[in-house]
Design a protein around this motif. Structure first.
Motif, short mmCIF file in Angstrom:
data_model
loop_
_atom_site.label_atom_id
_atom_site.label_comp_id
_atom_site.label_asym_id
_atom_site.label_seq_id
_atom_site.Cartn_x
_atom_site.Cartn_y
_atom_site.Cartn_z
N GLU A 116 0.81 -1.21 0.00
CA GLU A 116 0.00 0.00 0.00
C GLU A 116 0.85 1.27 0.00
OE1 GLU A 116 -3.77 0.13 2.36
OE2 GLU A 116 -2.69 1.68 3.47
N GLY A 117 1.96 1.27 0.74
CA GLY A 117 2.78 2.47 0.83
C GLY A 117 3.37 2.87 -0.52
N VAL A 118 3.97 1.92 -1.21
CA VAL A 118 4.55 2.20 -2.52
C VAL A 118 3.45 2.56 -3.52
CG1 VAL A 118 5.78 1.17 -4.48
CG2 VAL A 118 6.59 0.77 -2.15
N ALA A 119 2.34 1.85 -3.46
CA ALA A 119 1.22 2.13 -4.37
C ALA A 119 0.72 3.56 -4.19
CB ALA A 119 0.09 1.13 -4.15
N TRP A 120 0.63 4.00 -2.94
CA TRP A 120 0.19 5.37 -2.68
C TRP A 120 1.13 6.37 -3.32
CZ3 TRP A 120 -3.54 8.56 -1.17
CH2 TRP A 120 -3.18 9.87 -0.83
N LEU A 121 2.44 6.18 -3.14
CA LEU A 121 3.41 7.12 -3.71
C LEU A 121 3.35 7.13 -5.24
CD1 LEU A 121 6.57 6.68 -1.44
CD2 LEU A 121 4.93 8.58 -1.48
N ILE A 122 3.15 5.96 -5.85
CA ILE A 122 3.04 5.89 -7.31
C ILE A 122 1.78 6.64 -7.77
CG2 ILE A 122 2.68 4.36 -9.28
CD1 ILE A 122 5.51 4.31 -8.24
N GLY A 123 0.67 6.37 -7.11
CA GLY A 123 -0.57 7.06 -7.47
C GLY A 123 -0.46 8.57 -7.28
N TRP A 124 0.16 8.98 -6.18
CA TRP A 124 0.33 10.41 -5.89
C TRP A 124 1.23 11.07 -6.93
CZ3 TRP A 124 -2.57 13.29 -2.93
CH2 TRP A 124 -2.12 14.53 -2.47
N ALA A 125 2.30 10.37 -7.34
CA ALA A 125 3.20 10.91 -8.36
C ALA A 125 2.49 11.01 -9.71
CB ALA A 125 4.45 10.04 -8.48
N LEU A 126 1.63 10.03 -10.03
CA LEU A 126 0.91 10.07 -11.30
C LEU A 126 -0.11 11.21 -11.33
CD1 LEU A 126 0.34 6.26 -11.99
CD2 LEU A 126 1.89 7.81 -13.17
N ILE A 127 -0.70 11.51 -10.18
CA ILE A 127 -1.61 12.66 -10.11
C ILE A 127 -0.88 13.94 -10.51
CG2 ILE A 127 -2.92 14.13 -8.52
CD1 ILE A 127 -3.66 11.59 -6.98
N LEU A 128 0.33 14.12 -9.95
CA LEU A 128 1.13 15.28 -10.30
C LEU A 128 1.47 15.29 -11.79
CD1 LEU A 128 2.90 17.72 -9.32
CD2 LEU A 128 4.78 16.08 -9.14
N GLU A 129 1.86 14.11 -12.31
CA GLU A 129 2.25 14.01 -13.71
C GLU A 129 1.13 14.45 -14.65
OE1 GLU A 129 2.66 10.61 -17.11
OE2 GLU A 129 2.99 10.03 -15.03
N TYR A 130 -0.04 13.88 -14.46
CA TYR A 130 -1.13 14.16 -15.39
C TYR A 130 -1.66 15.59 -15.26
CZ TYR A 130 -1.17 9.17 -16.39
OH TYR A 130 -0.81 7.91 -16.78
N THR A 131 -1.64 16.14 -14.03
CA THR A 131 -2.12 17.52 -13.85
C THR A 131 -1.17 18.51 -14.52
OG1 THR A 131 -3.14 16.91 -11.74
CG2 THR A 131 -2.81 19.25 -12.18
N ILE A 132 0.11 18.41 -14.20
CA ILE A 132 1.09 19.34 -14.79
C ILE A 132 1.23 19.07 -16.28
CG2 ILE A 132 3.53 19.98 -14.83
CD1 ILE A 132 3.61 19.68 -11.86
N GLY A 133 1.21 17.78 -16.66
CA GLY A 133 1.33 17.45 -18.08
C GLY A 133 0.20 18.04 -18.90
N GLY A 134 -1.03 17.94 -18.39
CA GLY A 134 -2.17 18.51 -19.11
C GLY A 134 -2.08 20.02 -19.21
N ALA A 135 -1.66 20.68 -18.11
CA ALA A 135 -1.55 22.14 -18.13
C ALA A 135 -0.44 22.59 -19.08
CB ALA A 135 -1.27 22.65 -16.72
#
Length: 634
Positions: A116-135
């Motif tokens: 769960e810990g690693v999965a959370w960090l991966i999901g959190w990093a992907l949120i940043l990626e897609y938000t900044i990437g889209g902008a």
């Protein structure tokens, strides 16, 4: 309760650490079939998503920069090597996507295989990626759109960029408007939005085909002057060509968007691997053909770093081709914008379903069958960023999420093959059924069987299945014979430690190879240690058998990644090298975001996880426990 002694403090810390490694179960075929998301996507839809998300406007610029500084006429080989490196990750994605076809992509796979810990960090990093990437993509559309209509000042005043003196900010209404339009389109339905993306992607591909066909005609007409050079085909050597590959590798980022739509695919076991492989193959072929044509039209040292393709055609008297190329760039950016916003609502939905984010994000609209609240939230955040911020300086942060995901997916394949999860989390409400099955096995042991070890769990705590010393637990469960499993136990322990030291060796090797500022003796020593760990791990994993449980893990009948363990280990090595070389400034920014994620997880996600009160039982007895529950209810 506040001052309960060192023992309670240690137990609390132990529970906190155990929450980081608790793993979820692969969603059953019935749960995926009953998902509220619309199952509308076929292979062609997935190819459109993959190609549209991958081929951005960068290819229209990269060919000039990389050819001038790294590859020269060997630019096509740089794209080929980068495509092969991306294919390693694609193979890993294809196996996990077909075995675990649920929304969430790398977050979902990490939760199942790592914890769960690693999965959370991966999901959190992907949120940043897609938000900044889209902008960032949206901010890049308006200048190209203005260029298409005649120049920087050709857009209407209400869409043109405006400087706000008091805030020293350049706002971009056009970028924000495009994000809102794309968000509305994604809310209509997955099939409708994918068809729109397919149309835009087709227009972009047609522009690239025009470059290939027209450029080939000009090349044969003029004798390919870019290849008739005294410096040869590799003016910067093979090292320069490989350095160019590291740069153009990021042009392949985007095919992983296909995996995020897994729950909306009609036949995920067949279509997801085909969609990922086909999208990557199309992108690689187009990149190689475009780059091969352009470096042949103009000597690499004469290429314009900003508008290489338009300038190449203009040098041969085809200035009008700039309009076709600019139109292709605009279409590419629009398609990439859709590909950037599409995956994030599904990752938010998956994390909310697992309890790590508020349930608000998991709501699915019954009419459109999309996570509409997550989509709107994603669109609002991306639109605000695109309107107010020049996110070009943050563009490097986009790559961190993707490369972390690529690395973790490769590690997940190794875990799945050698040490797949042999425990399954069940709701605490099934404890009576679990106790009944445990009692049945205990009664059998009375008649002469050696019980071995009892296994039990409480409050999300998992215990080793085969631990000869520890025999007292809160909930005694399922007796297993140690003698019959002793060899398998040792194999799993050896494989688990080997995977860990192999990843450590890959990190040490890539860190030392990239740290040119270190003293040479220390640098070479670290390279030796890292290389030894890496090669030793490869030899050990190649020598020992893979786990038999891999055949029944997840959904069967899908794609199987070839050349395991070699392929995932090379994939880990490449992605770690690229991660380390992103630069200290990028990592400083990403670290701030990840620390925010740690705080959110500690104060919300960990305490609301769907696995908080789960009871872990051996996978071999899950069906028996569920069958016993059915008999009890009957």
């Amino acid at each position: 309760m506040g001052l309960s002694g060192d023992g309670n403090d240690g137990r609390r810390w132990g529970c906190g650490l155990r929450s980081l490694v608790r793993r979820k179960e692969v969603d059953s075929a019935n749960s995926i079939r009953d998902s509220l998301l619309a199952k509308e996507l076929s292979v062609l839809h997935l190819i459109a998503i993959g190609v549209g998300s991958t081929i951005g406007a960068g290819v229209y610029i990269l060919v000039g920069t990389v050819a001038r500084e790294h590859s020269g006429p060997a630019l096509a080989f740089s794209f080929l090597v980068a495509g092969i490196a991306a294919a390693l990750s694609a193979f890993c994605y294809a196996e996990l996507a077909s075995r675990c076809p649920s929304a969430g992509s790398a977050y979902h796979y990490s939760y199942i295989c790592v914890g769960e810990g690693v999965a959370w960090l991966i999901g959190w990093a992907l949120i940043l990626e897609y938000t900044i990437g889209g902008a960032a993509v949206a901010r890049g559309i308006s200048p190209n759109l203005a260029l298409l209509f005649g120049g920087p000042d050709s857009l209407p005043a209400f869409l043109a960029r405006q400087h706000v003196p008091g805030l020293d900010v350049v706002v971009d209404p056009c970028a924000a408007a495009l994000v809102i339009i794309v968000t509305g389109l994604l809310c209509v339905g997955i099939k409708e939005s994918t068809m729109a993306q397919a149309i835009v992607t087709t227009a972009n591909v047609c522009a690239m085909i025009f470059v290939i066909v027209a450029g080939t005609y000009l090349g044969f007409k003029t004798g390919w002057p870019g290849y008739e050079l005294p410096t040869g085909y590799f003016p910067f050597g093979v090292d320069g060509m490989l350095a160019g590959s590291a740069t153009v590798f990021f042009a392949y980022i985007g095919f992983d968007s296909v995996a995020s739509t897994a729950e909306e695919v009609k036949n995920p076991q067949r279509d997801l691997p085909l969609g990922i492989a086909s999208a990557l193959s199309v992108c690689c072929a187009l990149y190689m053909l475009v780059s091969g044509v352009i470096v042949g039209l103009v000597p690499y040292y004469s290429m314009d770093p900003d508008t290489p393709i338009s300038t190449a055609f203009a040098s041969h008297g085809m200035k009008w081709a700039a309009y076709v190329i600019t139109a292709g760039a605009v279409m590419a950016l629009c398609s990439t914008l859709m590909g950037s916003i599409l995956p994030q609502p599904r990752i938010l939905m998956a994390m909310a379903r697992d309890g790590l984010l508020p349930p608000f994000f998991s709501d699915i609209n019954k009419k459109t069958q999309v996570p509409i609240k997550s989509t709107i939230a994603t669109g609002i955040c991306a639109a605000v960023l695109a309107f107010f911020m020049d996110v070009s300086q943050l563009a490097g942060m986009v790559s961190v999420g993707t490369l972390l995901a690529f690395t973790m997916v490769a590690i997940s394949v190794l875990i799945l093959r050698y040490v797949p999860p042999d425990e399954v989390p069940l709701p605490s409400s099934l404890q009576s059924s679990i106790a009944s099955v445990a009692l049945r096995y205990s009664s059998q042991d009375i008649y002469g069987n050696d019980p071995g070890v009892s296994v039990g769990l409480s409050k999300g705590e998992s215990r080793p299945l085969l631990n000869e010393k520890e025999i007292t637990f809160d909930y005694p469960l399922i007796v297993k014979r140690v003698q019959a499993n002793f060899t398998e136990k040792n194999r799993r322990i050896l494989a688990g430690w080997t995977i860990m030291f192999t990843c450590l060796g890959a990190f040490v090797l890539t860190f030392a190879a990239s740290s040119l500022g270190l003293p040479s003796s220390l640098r070479f020593s670290l390279c030796g240690v890292g290389g030894t760990l890496l090669l030793s791990g490869l030899v050990v994993l190649t020598s020992i058998d893979q786990d038999e449980g891999r055949h029944s893990f997840g959904h069967s009948g899908g794609f199987i990644c070839p050349l395991v363990p070699l392929l995932p280990i090379v994939c880990i090595l490449i992605n770690l090298y690229l991660l380390i070389n992103l630069g200290a400034a990028t990592w400083a920014r990403v670290s701030v975001w990840l620390m925010i994620g740690v705080i959110v997880y500690v104060f919300y996600g960990r305490n609301h996880s769907s696995l908080l009160d789960a009871v872990y039982v051996p996978a071999a007895h899950v069906e028996e426990i569920r069958r016993n529950l059915g008999e009890t209810l009957a």
